[in-house]
Design a protein around this motif. Structure first.
Motif, short mmCIF file in Angstrom:
data_model
loop_
_atom_site.label_atom_id
_atom_site.label_comp_id
_atom_site.label_asym_id
_atom_site.label_seq_id
_atom_site.Cartn_x
_atom_site.Cartn_y
_atom_site.Cartn_z
N GLU A 267 -4.25 2.72 11.89
CA GLU A 267 -3.14 3.00 10.98
C GLU A 267 -2.44 1.70 10.61
O GLU A 267 -2.35 0.77 11.41
CB GLU A 267 -2.15 3.96 11.62
N GLU A 268 -1.92 1.65 9.39
CA GLU A 268 -1.27 0.45 8.89
C GLU A 268 0.15 0.34 9.42
O GLU A 268 0.92 1.29 9.37
CB GLU A 268 -1.25 0.47 7.36
N ALA A 269 0.50 -0.82 9.95
CA ALA A 269 1.83 -1.05 10.50
C ALA A 269 2.55 -2.13 9.70
O ALA A 269 1.94 -2.87 8.93
CB ALA A 269 1.73 -1.46 11.97
N ALA A 270 3.87 -2.19 9.86
CA ALA A 270 4.66 -3.21 9.17
C ALA A 270 4.36 -4.60 9.73
O ALA A 270 4.52 -5.60 9.03
CB ALA A 270 6.14 -2.90 9.29
N CYS A 271 3.94 -4.66 10.98
CA CYS A 271 3.49 -5.92 11.57
C CYS A 271 1.97 -5.96 11.50
O CYS A 271 1.33 -5.05 10.99
CB CYS A 271 3.99 -6.04 13.01
N SER A 272 1.38 -6.99 12.04
CA SER A 272 -0.07 -7.16 11.93
C SER A 272 -0.84 -6.47 13.05
O SER A 272 -2.05 -6.59 13.13
CB SER A 272 -0.41 -8.65 11.93
N ASP A 273 -0.14 -5.74 13.91
CA ASP A 273 -0.79 -5.12 15.06
C ASP A 273 -1.48 -3.81 14.69
O ASP A 273 -1.16 -3.18 13.68
CB ASP A 273 0.24 -4.86 16.17
N VAL A 274 -2.40 -3.40 15.54
CA VAL A 274 -3.17 -2.18 15.34
C VAL A 274 -2.48 -1.00 16.03
O VAL A 274 -1.99 -1.13 17.15
CB VAL A 274 -4.60 -2.34 15.89
N LEU A 275 -2.43 0.15 15.36
CA LEU A 275 -1.85 1.36 15.93
C LEU A 275 -2.83 2.51 15.76
O LEU A 275 -3.51 2.60 14.73
CB LEU A 275 -0.53 1.72 15.24
N CYS A 276 -2.88 3.38 16.76
CA CYS A 276 -3.68 4.61 16.62
C CYS A 276 -2.83 5.65 15.89
O CYS A 276 -1.61 5.50 15.74
CB CYS A 276 -4.11 5.12 17.99
#
Length: 329
Positions: A267-276
């Protein structure tokens, strides 16, 4: 007039250090009755202070300066975190570790980019009792230099080094890892008891220092890319299988829960990190782009005055740019 004196006075009472100046004025010892030694409790507390605070404590008064410099207990575990890492050189490290009088037990250097192989070797030679050695992110160290230091410790006390952290040191290969493991107390029973390592726990800045890890060594050979890196486990019950275990380059993981995320399903986040998907749904979203921050980067958001939500830094920058463009027009 107050009897309290700054660090140049020998009559300063360390037990009053945390009190306000008004209270110190009322209860400070008269100069005719100087306190000769700090309270025993204060000496015990010094051993629990981080290095930065320990050095700052030595500037409070002469009594504390002498206590910090003369007591061995506060220097048995030297942990240099990011507050001091960029300033630490070989000479400073040797001076700091020498205060343990050869009884140094823990040496943890995080991102100390100025420490060289020679500095590490000299510390190892004068402190043979080190049993925990953390060198994460010390990019000027070489695998050969680390091996020499570990071998020096092992020659004095074989297999006494119980923890070795070397993630972030460049060009470590399988041969280097095998050599290092030969100096460590590794056996089949101990390897089976190695704790699981989760990506989100390791990345959390509020988690305990990695040098406190129960693992004997923090890196291993990733079965997917066959490179020597940190290999993470998956916390999901459904994914506790061999195929889901690997380094962060081979298996994408959620910043919040540490679970594996298939490429293309993140999923796309406001930061560059990866989210499920599960974590993405639970996190607060930007009022403009509807993207969340992971908990590590929530401080990057700006409070929205018209709502209880926030605006991410990207949307705020776009808004300011649009205002500037309108003014120029």
């Amino acid at each position: 007039m107050s009897n309290y004196q700054p660090s140049t006075s020998s009559s300063a009472d360390p037990n009053l250090g945390s009190l306000g100046p008004e209270y110190r004025t009322q209860v400070a010892e008269p100069e005719s009755e100087p306190v000769s030694v700090p309270h025993e409790v204060m000496l015990l507390l010094l051993a629990y202070l981080p290095l930065y605070e320990l050095l700052a404590m030595s500037q409070v008064c002469v009594l504390l300066r002498d206590a910090v410099n003369e007591e061995v207990l506060p220097w048995l575990n030297v942990v240099v975190d990011r507050t001091l890492s960029s300033r630490l050189t070989d000479e400073i490290l040797i001076k700091v570790t020498s205060k343990a009088n050869g009884r140094l037990a823990t040496l943890a250097l995080m991102d100390c980019v100025k420490i060289t192989d020679d500095g590490l070797r000299r510390v190892a030679e004068t402190n043979p009792l080190i049993n925990k050695l953390c060198l994460t992110g010390c990019t000027r160290l070489t695998p050969e230099g680390v091996i020499r230091a570990v071998k020096t410790l092992s020659d004095h006390h074989p297999h006494s080094l119980t923890t070795l952290q070397i993630n972030g040191i460049y060009d470590i290969n399988k041969h280097h890892l095998q050599t290092l493991r030969s100096f460590l107390p590794l056996n089949t029973e101990l390897q089976l008891k190695q704790p699981l390592l989760f990506y989100h726990t390791y990345r959390n800045p509020k988690s305990p220092g990695h040098w406190q890890s129960l693992r004997v060594i923090d890196v291993e050979v990733c079965r997917l890319c066959e490179e020597v890196r940190m290999v993470f486990d998956c916390p999901r019950e459904s994914c506790k299988r061999r195929e889901c275990r690997g380094c962060s380059f081979c298996i994408q993981r959620c910043e919040e829960c540490g679970g594996c995320v298939e490429y293309g399903e993140e999923e796309e986040a406001a930061c560059s990190d990866v989210l499920c998907s599960a974590c993405w749904l639970q996190l607060p979203k930007c009022d403009v782009c509807n993207k969340p921050y992971c908990k590590t980067h929530t401080s990057l958001g700006y409070s929205a005055s018209a709502s209880a939500g926030f605006i991410c830094d990207v949307c705020r920058a776009k808004f300011i740019q649009s205002l500037c463009d309108d003014l120029e027009f």
